[in-house]
Structures are given as C-alpha cells and as structure tokens.
Write a protein that holds these residues in place. Structure first.
Motif, mmCIF file in Angstrom:
data_model
loop_
_atom_site.group_PDB
_atom_site.id
_atom_site.type_symbol
_atom_site.label_atom_id
_atom_site.label_comp_id
_atom_site.label_asym_id
_atom_site.label_seq_id
_atom_site.Cartn_x
_atom_site.Cartn_y
_atom_site.Cartn_z
ATOM 1 N N ILE A 157 2.211 0.987 7.376
ATOM 2 C CA ILE A 157 3.348 1.871 6.521
ATOM 3 C C ILE A 157 1.893 3.224 6.663
ATOM 4 O O ILE A 157 3.171 4.020 6.860
ATOM 5 N N GLY A 158 0.554 2.766 6.379
ATOM 6 C CA GLY A 158 -0.169 3.698 7.059
ATOM 7 C C GLY A 158 -0.001 4.575 7.667
ATOM 8 O O GLY A 158 -0.401 5.964 8.400
ATOM 9 N N LYS A 159 0.149 3.741 9.154
ATOM 10 C CA LYS A 159 0.174 3.866 10.301
ATOM 11 C C LYS A 159 1.463 5.274 10.683
ATOM 12 O O LYS A 159 1.344 6.705 11.532
ATOM 13 N N GLN A 160 2.584 4.263 10.137
ATOM 14 C CA GLN A 160 4.156 5.229 9.933
ATOM 15 C C GLN A 160 3.731 7.321 8.795
ATOM 16 O O GLN A 160 4.450 7.304 9.570
ATOM 17 N N LEU A 161 3.152 6.646 8.158
ATOM 18 C CA LEU A 161 2.539 7.957 7.498
ATOM 19 C C LEU A 161 1.945 8.840 7.969
ATOM 20 O O LEU A 161 1.741 10.026 8.025
ATOM 21 N N GLY A 162 1.346 8.393 9.347
ATOM 22 C CA GLY A 162 -0.355 9.416 9.439
ATOM 23 C C GLY A 162 -1.502 9.342 8.921
ATOM 24 O O GLY A 162 -2.076 10.538 8.803
ATOM 25 N N LYS A 163 -1.221 8.614 7.747
ATOM 26 C CA LYS A 163 -1.925 8.511 6.714
ATOM 27 C C LYS A 163 -3.575 7.470 6.887
ATOM 28 O O LYS A 163 -2.923 6.266 7.259
ATOM 29 N N THR A 164 -4.139 7.833 5.820
ATOM 30 C CA THR A 164 -5.961 6.619 5.845
ATOM 31 C C THR A 164 -4.965 5.765 4.357
ATOM 32 O O THR A 164 -4.881 6.970 3.228
ATOM 33 N N VAL A 165 -5.159 4.699 4.430
ATOM 34 C CA VAL A 165 -4.472 4.032 3.052
ATOM 35 C C VAL A 165 -5.545 2.969 2.824
ATOM 36 O O VAL A 165 -6.618 2.258 3.461
ATOM 37 N N THR A 166 -6.092 3.303 1.267
ATOM 38 C CA THR A 166 -7.859 2.303 1.127
ATOM 39 C C THR A 166 -6.379 1.130 0.207
ATOM 40 O O THR A 166 -5.376 1.621 -0.442
ATOM 41 N N VAL A 167 -6.736 0.235 0.408
ATOM 42 C CA VAL A 167 -6.269 -1.177 -0.659
ATOM 43 C C VAL A 167 -7.449 -1.892 -1.517
ATOM 44 O O VAL A 167 -8.796 -2.219 -0.662
ATOM 45 N N ASP A 168 -7.909 -1.345 -2.603
ATOM 46 C CA ASP A 168 -8.287 -2.083 -3.358
ATOM 47 C C ASP A 168 -7.514 -3.489 -3.797
ATOM 48 O O ASP A 168 -6.409 -3.580 -4.056
ATOM 49 N N ALA A 169 -8.533 -4.450 -4.362
ATOM 50 C CA ALA A 169 -8.585 -5.616 -4.559
ATOM 51 C C ALA A 169 -8.846 -5.913 -6.408
ATOM 52 O O ALA A 169 -9.707 -5.998 -6.971
ATOM 53 N N THR A 170 -7.867 -6.826 -7.151
ATOM 54 C CA THR A 170 -7.957 -6.219 -8.355
ATOM 55 C C THR A 170 -7.082 -7.317 -9.054
ATOM 56 O O THR A 170 -6.340 -8.262 -8.535
ATOM 57 N N GLN A 171 -7.010 -7.844 -10.229
ATOM 58 C CA GLN A 171 -5.660 -8.644 -10.887
ATOM 59 C C GLN A 171 -4.575 -7.946 -11.110
ATOM 60 O O GLN A 171 -4.665 -6.832 -11.719
ATOM 61 N N PHE A 172 -4.245 -8.006 -11.116
ATOM 62 C CA PHE A 172 -2.032 -8.286 -10.664
ATOM 63 C C PHE A 172 -2.212 -7.385 -12.526
ATOM 64 O O PHE A 172 -1.721 -6.659 -12.664
#
Length: 277
Positions: free
Chosen positions: A56-71
C-alpha cells in the motif's frame, strides 16, 4: 518495522488535509497472529498484512511504519490518533462501521476445517455428526461450533491454543479442527499431516480500518487496494502466506464499486477508477 518507499508507482495523489499530506503513515498489527503478522527469527515482524502495508505504501508513494502490539489496543490507539489506519485484519461489521471507516475488503474471513491427511472430504456440516471438533478456547469458532452442537450432533473440544487444537486432529483426539480460513490454510501449508477441508462462508470481509474523520485517506487506501488486486499483488501474497490461490470472485481479487464495504455504514457509492501502473 518500517517499509521505506523510494517513489510513487501507483495512484495519482490528490491534495488533501491531515494524513494525506504526511510523508509517513503509521499503522499497526497484532504481531502474534500468524500468518498475518508474526516475529521473524532475524528480528522484526513478517506476514501477509505486513507485506500488504508495504505494498500500500508503494502505491501511495509514502513511508509506512508498522508497529506490533496487542489486538485489543489497536482500535483505541487509532481513535486516539496514534495510528493513521489499522492494517491488522479487522472484520467489518455494522456495529464496527458505526464508529469506524473501512476500505473495501481485501480478504474474505470464513470458517474452515482441517482433517487428518487422507480423510474423506467434508461437503456439508451434517457429515460431522458424531465427530469431535477441536477449537481454540474462547475464540469465535468455539462459540460458533458450540452453538451448533445440538443441531449438527458433533462434540466440541476446546484447547488452550490453536496449535493444540490442530495437534488434537493429528493425534486422533479430534476428527477435525475449525478456525479462520487463513489461519487454517497456514496450518495446512506448514504441516503435511493435515489437509484442508470444508469452508463455511460467513459473507464477511477483512478491511483496513480508519477514523470517521479520515475519508480522504480512506478513499486513497481503497484505490491502492484496488490497484493491488488488479495487478495480482494481493493474490500473490495469498499464495505466499496461505499456500492457496484466492477463489474467483473473492475479496482478494475483486474490486468493489464505491469506497468501503457495500451495505455497511460509511460506504460511499461514488463511482471512480483507480489510476494504477
């Protein structure tokens, strides 16, 4: 985990306030929900939804940060402004859509069974009469299966983890295990002692969740997902992580009209065509 994007390769971006003007978008996953997101041996996380966020980030031309946490903390953190969107699998329901915006669905979320390798295929739930069905204790599949005990005539056994529920099938303690289709497909892909069997369709999908005030970003994410469907990128991720091709007409390969999930609150029927490369 940070997916760094060098250049926009998909959508023609429209000027919009808020998150759409940011160079970086923040999202999060449940980092223990394999194969959607799980720890890597080398550090960080990997999985279908981690790859989806990067695509999705590539499609938008943006950096996407992904955190891991509890649902359980994902939606409150989204509403508090910590994240711009939630890429973890979120089932779209009318109740949730009253307080959240959703993109169109990118995967169907159905119930699926596995049996021991070599068992005859299951073609109807009624064929499981008198059989023991294993489930992960406290899951949606646990309550669903128990609700059908009297009608179907099967016996439900609950286990502390999904891994234990699968092991019950391998050891012969249970005839079949039922869980979410993607989790079941991952289990079958990873374990040659079991095989995929009957799928019970819920009619529900997983979609990207956003705050109610994020319509411009929702629409851009929706178009990005449509581009990933059109290019076959989501289908390729489906095969990579679940070991199966998505079914024709499923949410993984079908672009839906408008923005969001039809017949759900927040759906926008505006006709559009995604600009993809």
């Amino acid at each position: 985990m940070i997916a760094r994007i060098a250049a926009a390769i998909g959508l023609t971006l429209l000027a919009a306030p808020g998150a759409m003007a940011q160079a970086t978008l923040k999202t999060a996953v449940d980092g223990t929900f394999a194969p959607h997101a799980m720890p890597k041996l080398s550090g960080g996380i990997e999985g279908f939804n981690v790859d989806l966020a990067e695509a999705i980030g590539k499609q938008l031309g943006k950096t996407v940060t992904v955190d891991a946490t509890q649902f359980s903390g994902l939606i409150p953190a989204l509403q508090a402004g910590t994240y711009d969107f939630i890429v973890a699998p979120v089932t779209v329901s009318k109740e949730r859509a009253e307080s959240l915006l959703f993109t169109e669905g990118y995967l169907n979320t159905d119930f699926q069974f596995v049996t021991k390798k070599g068992a005859p295929p299951i073609t109807a739930l009624e064929e499981l009469k008198g059989k023991v069905i294993s489930v992960n204790k406290g899951s949606a599949y646990d309550s669903w299966a128990r609700g059908l005990e009297e009608k179907i005539g099967w016996k439900v056994e609950s286990f502390g983890t999904q891994t234990d529920a699968v092991q019950a099938v391998i050891s012969g303690r249970a005839y079949a295990n039922v869980a979410g289709n993607t989790v079941i497909q991952w289990a079958a892909k990873s374990n040659p002692q079991i095989q995929l069997s009957y799928t019970y369709s819920t009619g529900l999908v997983w979609a990207v969740a956003l705050r109610k005030d994020s319509a411009p970003l929702r629409n851009q994410l929706d178009q990005a997902i449509e581009c990933l469907k059109a290019s076959g990128a989501i289908a390729a991720l489906h095969e990579k992580w679940f070991g199966t091709k998505p079914a024709a007409g499923s949410a993984a390969v079908t672009a839906f009209p408008g923005y969001g999930v039809p017949d759900m609150p927040g759906y926008d029927a505006t006709v559009h065509a995604a600009a993809c490369k």
